[in-house]
Design an enzyme around this catalytic site. Sequence first.
Site, mmCIF file in Angstrom:
data_model
loop_
_atom_site.group_PDB
_atom_site.id
_atom_site.type_symbol
_atom_site.label_atom_id
_atom_site.label_comp_id
_atom_site.label_asym_id
_atom_site.label_seq_id
_atom_site.Cartn_x
_atom_site.Cartn_y
_atom_site.Cartn_z
ATOM 1 N N TYR A 33 27.177 35.526 54.638
ATOM 2 C CA TYR A 33 26.015 35.459 53.760
ATOM 3 C C TYR A 33 26.178 34.359 52.728
ATOM 4 O O TYR A 33 27.262 33.806 52.554
ATOM 5 C CB TYR A 33 25.755 36.812 53.091
ATOM 6 C CG TYR A 33 26.690 37.184 51.955
ATOM 7 C CD1 TYR A 33 28.033 37.458 52.183
ATOM 8 C CD2 TYR A 33 26.221 37.266 50.640
ATOM 9 C CE1 TYR A 33 28.888 37.812 51.135
ATOM 10 C CE2 TYR A 33 27.062 37.628 49.595
ATOM 11 C CZ TYR A 33 28.383 37.895 49.853
ATOM 12 O OH TYR A 33 29.223 38.240 48.817
ATOM 13 N N LYS A 147 32.762 33.546 53.539
ATOM 14 C CA LYS A 147 31.857 34.444 52.787
ATOM 15 C C LYS A 147 31.258 35.458 53.751
ATOM 16 O O LYS A 147 30.093 35.365 54.162
ATOM 17 C CB LYS A 147 30.776 33.630 52.052
ATOM 18 C CG LYS A 147 30.142 34.413 50.917
ATOM 19 C CD LYS A 147 29.437 33.500 49.958
ATOM 20 C CE LYS A 147 28.614 34.267 48.941
ATOM 21 N NZ LYS A 147 29.376 35.197 48.123
ATOM 22 N N GLU A 180 40.557 36.336 41.908
ATOM 23 C CA GLU A 180 39.164 36.079 41.500
ATOM 24 C C GLU A 180 38.541 37.425 41.159
ATOM 25 O O GLU A 180 39.193 38.460 41.200
ATOM 26 C CB GLU A 180 38.395 35.367 42.613
ATOM 27 C CG GLU A 180 38.340 36.144 43.916
ATOM 28 C CD GLU A 180 37.658 35.392 45.052
ATOM 29 O OE1 GLU A 180 36.828 34.523 44.790
ATOM 30 O OE2 GLU A 180 37.956 35.719 46.220
ATOM 31 N N LEU A 205 37.361 32.628 47.337
ATOM 32 C CA LEU A 205 36.171 31.902 47.780
ATOM 33 C C LEU A 205 36.039 30.631 46.935
ATOM 34 O O LEU A 205 36.190 30.674 45.715
ATOM 35 C CB LEU A 205 34.926 32.777 47.582
ATOM 36 C CG LEU A 205 33.656 32.187 48.168
ATOM 37 C CD1 LEU A 205 33.665 32.338 49.697
ATOM 38 C CD2 LEU A 205 32.422 32.864 47.595
HETATM 39 N N1 PDD Z 1 29.382 36.107 45.065
HETATM 40 N N2 PDD Z 1 34.232 34.879 44.608
HETATM 41 C C1 PDD Z 1 33.637 35.865 45.299
HETATM 42 C C2 PDD Z 1 34.483 36.910 45.938
HETATM 43 C C3 PDD Z 1 32.247 35.890 45.409
HETATM 44 O O1 PDD Z 1 31.656 36.877 46.119
HETATM 45 C C4 PDD Z 1 31.476 34.897 44.757
HETATM 46 C C5 PDD Z 1 29.970 34.880 44.835
HETATM 47 C C6 PDD Z 1 32.144 33.893 44.046
HETATM 48 C C7 PDD Z 1 31.397 32.787 43.360
HETATM 49 O O2 PDD Z 1 30.767 31.932 44.284
HETATM 50 P P1 PDD Z 1 29.454 31.114 43.902
HETATM 51 O O3 PDD Z 1 29.760 30.394 42.631
HETATM 52 O O4 PDD Z 1 29.274 30.181 45.031
HETATM 53 O O5 PDD Z 1 28.330 32.102 43.750
HETATM 54 C C8 PDD Z 1 33.523 33.909 44.002
HETATM 55 C C9 PDD Z 1 27.961 36.231 45.263
HETATM 56 C C10 PDD Z 1 27.185 35.741 44.109
HETATM 57 C C11 PDD Z 1 27.643 37.675 45.647
HETATM 58 O O6 PDD Z 1 28.392 38.191 46.449
HETATM 59 O O7 PDD Z 1 26.680 38.244 45.172
#
Ligand code: PDD
Length: 297
Positions: A33, A147, A180, A205
Amino acid sequence: MARYAYVDGRYTAHQDAAVHVEDRGFQFSDGVYEVVARVDGAFIDMEPHLDRLERSLASLEISAPMSRRALSMVMSELVTRNGVRNGLIYIQITRGTAPRDHAFPANISPTLVMTTKRVDYFKQKKIMAGCKVITTPDIRWARCDIKTVSLLPNCMAKTEARRADADEAWLYDAAGDVTEGTSCNAWIVTHDDRLITRGVTDNILRGVTRETMIALASELSLTFEERPFSVAEAKAAREAFSTSATSLVTPVVQIDDTILGNGAPGLFTSRIQERYFDYCRQNGCRQNECRQNGAQA
Ligand code: PDD
């Protein structure tokens, strides 16, 4: 609730949107996703998000359901239909529907689902006033760079956070270093003006917001370091914050029982956050297709 979801070629009433019971996303979490923020009528960093989506698909040998151009047209159409000027779009792609078998089946068509959510970022209390995080062991798999929709450990940790009256959980590895957050990247600012976030390996990620922040942070008077930091170092830090498409830049004012600074967003975090908000708003002015199409705030 949003009016429409997009499911495999159709804009369907959200309440009726459904996938097949044999969909491998449902059976095996066999899917990926992306989440893209929309601020003032523009998608933020859409291209890097679509780059990452393609990397996630390739890592799991799932074929793309449509071209990138077609995908971005569906994204724009859905936010327009749902009147989302500020919010999020979720793009979920699973391997598709097939009789249950653990091994990847050949020649099936991927399932594509998109949903939206309205979010008034600049009025969200945790974004503006800061949030509390707890720390908990990272029990996820060894390919957190993909992801995937397989998010159960993240859901467990987030539930633990909510039960502790916190907004987020920062995960730590066997060495006691923060990897994270459950859905965000983790950052600290040290007392000697260093901005630190963990380097990217297979166990976190590569956040799109993280990459943008790294570029923007070079404009600020902070020395940037990409390295692991421990939970203890985070608690002793001058400031901390999280980044993600859903939280943008969210100050962290408490880690477990430790209050950072005076319990309010720190000076550097506020400057970084303001810089990132400006970046979003400028993006919004440049690609204002939603406003032109008459979407509501
Ligand atoms: N999550 N780390 C994890 C485990 C994440 O699921 C996300 C983002 C990030 C940050 O990635 P980005 O800056 O590209 O949004 C880091 C999304 C927002 C979610 O699962 O809702």
